[in-house]
Design a protein around this motif. Structure first.
Motif, short mmCIF file in Angstrom:
data_model
loop_
_atom_site.label_atom_id
_atom_site.label_comp_id
_atom_site.label_asym_id
_atom_site.label_seq_id
_atom_site.Cartn_x
_atom_site.Cartn_y
_atom_site.Cartn_z
N VAL A 70 0.84 -1.20 0.00
CA VAL A 70 0.00 0.00 0.00
C VAL A 70 0.88 1.25 0.00
CG1 VAL A 70 -1.77 1.30 1.26
CG2 VAL A 70 -1.95 -1.20 1.05
N SER A 71 1.91 1.29 0.81
CA SER A 71 2.78 2.46 0.84
C SER A 71 3.56 2.60 -0.47
CB SER A 71 3.72 2.43 2.04
OG SER A 71 4.59 1.32 1.96
N VAL A 72 3.91 1.49 -1.09
CA VAL A 72 4.58 1.54 -2.39
C VAL A 72 3.65 2.14 -3.44
CG1 VAL A 72 5.66 0.15 -4.21
CG2 VAL A 72 6.04 -0.45 -1.80
N ALA A 73 2.37 1.75 -3.41
CA ALA A 73 1.38 2.30 -4.34
C ALA A 73 1.21 3.80 -4.13
CB ALA A 73 0.04 1.58 -4.18
N ARG A 74 1.14 4.23 -2.87
CA ARG A 74 1.01 5.66 -2.57
C ARG A 74 2.19 6.45 -3.13
NH1 ARG A 74 -0.60 4.18 2.84
NH2 ARG A 74 1.56 4.45 3.44
N LYS A 75 3.39 5.96 -2.89
CA LYS A 75 4.59 6.65 -3.38
C LYS A 75 4.62 6.68 -4.90
CE LYS A 75 9.64 6.73 -3.09
NZ LYS A 75 9.69 7.52 -4.26
N PHE A 76 4.26 5.56 -5.53
CA PHE A 76 4.24 5.49 -6.98
C PHE A 76 3.34 6.57 -7.58
CE2 PHE A 76 2.04 3.88 -10.78
CZ PHE A 76 3.11 3.80 -11.66
N VAL A 77 2.09 6.66 -7.11
CA VAL A 77 1.16 7.64 -7.70
C VAL A 77 1.61 9.07 -7.41
CG1 VAL A 77 -0.83 6.10 -7.76
CG2 VAL A 77 -0.52 7.62 -5.82
N ALA A 78 2.12 9.32 -6.22
CA ALA A 78 2.59 10.67 -5.90
C ALA A 78 3.75 11.06 -6.82
CB ALA A 78 3.00 10.75 -4.44
N ASP A 79 4.68 10.15 -7.04
CA ASP A 79 5.81 10.43 -7.93
C ASP A 79 5.34 10.69 -9.36
OD1 ASP A 79 7.53 10.10 -5.78
OD2 ASP A 79 8.22 8.10 -6.41
N VAL A 80 4.40 9.88 -9.84
CA VAL A 80 3.92 10.04 -11.22
C VAL A 80 3.20 11.37 -11.40
CG1 VAL A 80 2.29 9.15 -12.96
CG2 VAL A 80 3.81 7.57 -11.74
N VAL A 81 2.26 11.71 -10.52
CA VAL A 81 1.51 12.96 -10.73
C VAL A 81 2.39 14.19 -10.55
CG1 VAL A 81 -0.76 11.93 -10.28
CG2 VAL A 81 0.50 13.01 -8.40
N ARG A 82 3.42 14.08 -9.71
CA ARG A 82 4.38 15.19 -9.61
C ARG A 82 5.18 15.31 -10.91
NH1 ARG A 82 5.07 13.60 -3.88
NH2 ARG A 82 6.78 12.30 -4.58
N GLU A 83 5.58 14.17 -11.46
CA GLU A 83 6.30 14.18 -12.74
C GLU A 83 5.42 14.78 -13.84
OE1 GLU A 83 7.46 10.76 -15.87
OE2 GLU A 83 8.29 10.48 -13.85
N TRP A 84 4.12 14.57 -13.76
CA TRP A 84 3.18 15.09 -14.76
C TRP A 84 2.78 16.53 -14.49
CZ3 TRP A 84 -0.58 10.32 -15.18
CH2 TRP A 84 0.07 9.29 -15.88
N GLY A 85 3.26 17.13 -13.40
CA GLY A 85 3.06 18.56 -13.20
C GLY A 85 2.40 19.03 -11.93
N LEU A 86 1.95 18.13 -11.07
CA LEU A 86 1.36 18.60 -9.81
C LEU A 86 2.47 19.01 -8.85
CD1 LEU A 86 -1.59 16.18 -8.96
CD2 LEU A 86 -1.67 18.44 -10.00
N PRO A 87 2.28 20.11 -8.15
CA PRO A 87 3.31 20.57 -7.22
C PRO A 87 3.47 19.62 -6.02
CG PRO A 87 1.63 22.27 -7.57
CD PRO A 87 1.16 21.03 -8.24
N ALA A 88 4.70 19.32 -5.68
CA ALA A 88 4.98 18.49 -4.51
C ALA A 88 4.37 19.15 -3.28
CB ALA A 88 6.48 18.30 -4.33
N GLY A 89 3.77 18.36 -2.41
CA GLY A 89 3.19 18.88 -1.18
C GLY A 89 1.84 19.55 -1.36
N SER A 90 1.28 19.52 -2.56
CA SER A 90 -0.01 20.17 -2.78
C SER A 90 -1.15 19.32 -2.23
CB SER A 90 -0.23 20.42 -4.27
OG SER A 90 -0.40 19.20 -4.96
#
Length: 143
Positions: free
Chosen positions: A18-38
């Motif tokens: 579950v934590s791996v899945a959370r990190k994966f999606v956070a990394d992907v959406v940040r790579e696609w342009g969402l600001p980190a920590g938003s």
């Protein structure tokens, strides 16, 4: 940006995934342009956490893996799917039921609706299901 960007990961049906899945999606959406920590990243991470937890806990060992998919369509819509091979679809608990768990889908539905999104469940060819969340990307990208 391309018309469609995609990313996915398949993980063992284990609580540690579950934590791996959370990190994966956070990394992907940040790579696609969402600001980190938003707030948008936090919301997406929480939705995936609840869906991945459901795939681990409520498939009763009958789904050895689960897959998290992300699709960003034309800078317009983000779709997130969590797929497992168990045939039982998410269940709504009556409001009067009192127990310590079983509220994950309430959280997912609430966050999805509050952010202008939609939740759907589709069957897989193998007899399992995918729980899909679609969120407007423009609203996500603005914060």
């Amino acid at each position: 940006m391309a018309d469609l960007q995609e990313a996915s990961v398949t993980l063992p049906s284990d609580p540690a995934s579950v934590s791996v899945a959370r990190k994966f999606v956070a990394d992907v959406v940040r790579e696609w342009g969402l600001p980190a920590g938003s707030d948008a990243v936090d919301t997406i991470r929480l939705i995936v956490s609840e869906l991945a937890t459901n795939s681990v806990q409520h498939t009763f060992g009958q789904s050895p893996t689960f897959t998290v998919e992300l699709e960003l369509e034309r800078d317009d819509r983000l779709r997130i799917g969590v797929t497992d091979s168990h045939p039982r679809w998410p269940q709504r608990l009556p409001a009067a039921v009192r127990q310590d768990n079983g509220r994950g889908m309430v959280i997912v539905r609430s966050l999805t609706a509050a952010n202008g999104g939609k939740l759907t469940v589709t069957p897989t060819e193998e007899g399992g299901k995918t729980v899909w969340i679609a969120l407007p990307w423009a609203a996500r990208a603005s914060g």
